[in-house]
Write a protein that holds these residues in place. Structure first.
Motif, PDB file in Angstrom:
ATOM      1  N   SER A  42      32.957  94.465 -10.386  1.00  0.00           N
ATOM      2  CA  SER A  42      31.512  94.564 -10.290  1.00  0.00           C
ATOM      3  C   SER A  42      30.970  95.426 -11.145  1.00  0.00           C
ATOM      4  N   ASP A  43      29.578  95.632 -11.238  1.00  0.00           N
ATOM      5  CA  ASP A  43      28.932  96.503 -12.212  1.00  0.00           C
ATOM      6  C   ASP A  43      28.713  98.129 -11.416  1.00  0.00           C
ATOM      7  N   ARG A  44      29.449  97.936 -10.401  1.00  0.00           N
ATOM      8  CA  ARG A  44      29.374  99.397  -9.924  1.00  0.00           C
ATOM      9  C   ARG A  44      30.592 100.223 -10.504  1.00  0.00           C
ATOM     10  N   PHE A  45      31.404  99.356 -11.243  1.00  0.00           N
ATOM     11  CA  PHE A  45      32.684 100.114 -11.775  1.00  0.00           C
ATOM     12  C   PHE A  45      32.479 100.419 -13.261  1.00  0.00           C
ATOM     13  N   PHE A  46      32.932 101.702 -13.783  1.00  0.00           N
ATOM     14  CA  PHE A  46      32.630 102.041 -14.970  1.00  0.00           C
ATOM     15  C   PHE A  46      33.607 102.812 -15.684  1.00  0.00           C
ATOM     16  N   ALA A  47      33.935 102.657 -16.868  1.00  0.00           N
ATOM     17  CA  ALA A  47      35.050 103.494 -17.387  1.00  0.00           C
ATOM     18  C   ALA A  47      34.486 103.919 -18.788  1.00  0.00           C
ATOM     19  N   GLU A  48      35.178 105.129 -19.073  1.00  0.00           N
ATOM     20  CA  GLU A  48      34.686 105.814 -20.377  1.00  0.00           C
ATOM     21  C   GLU A  48      35.995 106.505 -20.974  1.00  0.00           C
ATOM     22  N   ARG A  49      35.947 106.680 -22.193  1.00  0.00           N
ATOM     23  CA  ARG A  49      36.682 107.541 -22.919  1.00  0.00           C
ATOM     24  C   ARG A  49      36.303 108.098 -24.230  1.00  0.00           C
ATOM     25  N   PRO A  50      35.279 109.038 -24.153  1.00  0.00           N
ATOM     26  CA  PRO A  50      34.425 109.116 -25.052  1.00  0.00           C
ATOM     27  C   PRO A  50      35.041 109.827 -26.212  1.00  0.00           C
ATOM     28  N   GLU A  51      36.108 110.762 -26.096  1.00  0.00           N
ATOM     29  CA  GLU A  51      36.715 111.239 -27.385  1.00  0.00           C
ATOM     30  C   GLU A  51      38.196 110.513 -27.602  1.00  0.00           C
ATOM     31  N   GLY A  52      38.197 109.533 -26.975  1.00  0.00           N
ATOM     32  CA  GLY A  52      39.642 108.826 -27.339  1.00  0.00           C
ATOM     33  C   GLY A  52      40.808 109.454 -26.636  1.00  0.00           C
ATOM     34  N   SER A  53      40.584 110.487 -25.791  1.00  0.00           N
ATOM     35  CA  SER A  53      41.749 110.914 -25.015  1.00  0.00           C
ATOM     36  C   SER A  53      41.538 110.809 -23.539  1.00  0.00           C
ATOM     37  N   VAL A  54      40.972 111.662 -22.875  1.00  0.00           N
ATOM     38  CA  VAL A  54      40.885 111.702 -21.449  1.00  0.00           C
ATOM     39  C   VAL A  54      39.861 110.468 -21.056  1.00  0.00           C
ATOM     40  N   SER A  55      40.162 109.823 -20.014  1.00  0.00           N
ATOM     41  CA  SER A  55      39.430 108.663 -19.587  1.00  0.00           C
ATOM     42  C   SER A  55      38.845 108.906 -17.958  1.00  0.00           C
ATOM     43  N   THR A  56      37.647 108.649 -17.743  1.00  0.00           N
ATOM     44  CA  THR A  56      37.259 108.669 -16.453  1.00  0.00           C
ATOM     45  C   THR A  56      36.732 107.058 -16.092  1.00  0.00           C
ATOM     46  N   LEU A  57      37.275 106.851 -14.691  1.00  0.00           N
ATOM     47  CA  LEU A  57      36.850 105.753 -13.915  1.00  0.00           C
ATOM     48  C   LEU A  57      35.891 106.065 -13.053  1.00  0.00           C
ATOM     49  N   LYS A  58      34.693 105.507 -13.081  1.00  0.00           N
ATOM     50  CA  LYS A  58      33.722 105.969 -11.925  1.00  0.00           C
ATOM     51  C   LYS A  58      33.115 104.800 -11.167  1.00  0.00           C
ATOM     52  N   ILE A  59      33.197 104.806  -9.814  1.00  0.00           N
ATOM     53  CA  ILE A  59      32.825 103.691  -9.142  1.00  0.00           C
ATOM     54  C   ILE A  59      31.568 104.261  -8.225  1.00  0.00           C
ATOM     55  N   GLN A  60      30.599 103.584  -8.253  1.00  0.00           N
ATOM     56  CA  GLN A  60      29.258 104.040  -7.653  1.00  0.00           C
ATOM     57  C   GLN A  60      28.934 103.153  -6.523  1.00  0.00           C
ATOM     58  N   ARG A  61      28.538 103.865  -5.732  1.00  0.00           N
ATOM     59  CA  ARG A  61      28.256 103.429  -4.192  1.00  0.00           C
ATOM     60  C   ARG A  61      29.460 102.489  -3.504  1.00  0.00           C
TER      61      ARG A  61
END
Lengths: 108, 115
Positions: free
Chosen positions: B62-81
């Motif tokens: 769903s759109d509550r899930f968001f992932a990023e890897r801004p510098e091409g190394s560490v990644s974060t998976l974020k889950i809202q609400r």
């Protein structure tokens, strides 16, 4: 229907027995076939990796792929209690599609 | 590092809270994958990065899930609400390149429990 079907078991065998695991799949685009082992509260660990149809052997482990039947198997010979784990089949073109995993217990 | 590292190992959240899960891939690995593993099931693909580019996010539920890897190394998976159905183990994997041959190495996962 899921892309990859795997009987979840559980499977319990005596030490020294042959363990037989298998998966079927529906997507002909899959090119690479893998078996992962997952211990409780751990991430999956790659056991076997095959590309073409046929057999691949590594120690006590043999992987078979039959692309015409869309069927893969893993055999574990001379099973040991340390082989007790969940075994996951997986297939890929770039992302992995996993089976549900079969939980195996080898009784000492 | 020696392998893929994920933190925290365990996370308990109240329904409606936002959570952030971190993945440190193997050094030099170009490709990074997130998977969700429900109890008694195999991992399900969520999203894929090659360097900092998110090339496939088709598995995000769903759109509550968001992932990023801004510098091409560490990644974060974020889950809202967060919702109770988000309770699962979230696995991160990395591979040397995005080619079809390359082996994915998995971290131990973050076990998320939403109460």
């Amino acid at each position: 229907q899921k892309e990859v079907e795997q009987d979840p078991g559980p499977l319990s065998v005596p030490e020294g027995a042959i363990v037989s695991l298998n998966c079927t799949y529906s997507n002909s685009a899959f090119q690479y076939f893998m078996w992962y082992r997952q211990y409780s509260r751990k991430g999956p660990e790659l056991l076997m990796y095959t590309y073409s149809s046929g057999n691949k052997e590594d120690g006590r482990f043999t992987a078979q792929v039959d692309k015409s039947s869309k069927y893969i198997s893993l055999f574990i010979r001379d099973s040991q209690p340390s082989d007790s784990a969940t075994y996951l089949c997986a297939m890929r073109y770039y992302k992995l599609s996993f089976g549900a995993g079969t939980t195996v217990t080898v009784r000492a | 590092g020696a392998g893929v590292s994920q933190s925290p190992r365990y996370k308990v959240a109240k329904r409606g809270q936002d959570v952030a899960l971190r993945c440190d891939p193997i050094s030099g690995h170009v490709s990074l994958f997130w998977y969700q593993q429900a109890l008694g099931q195999g991992p399900e693909f969520l999203t894929y990065f090659q360097n900092e580019a998110q090339l496939d996010k088709s598995g995000l539920p769903s759109d509550r899930f968001f992932a990023e890897r801004p510098e091409g190394s560490v990644s974060t998976l974020k889950i809202q609400r967060t919702q109770q159905e988000d309770s699962a183990v979230y696995l991160c994997a990395s591979s040397l390149t995005g080619g079809t041959k390359n082996i994915q190495y998995f971290g131990a996962g973050t076990r998320l429990s939403v109460l």
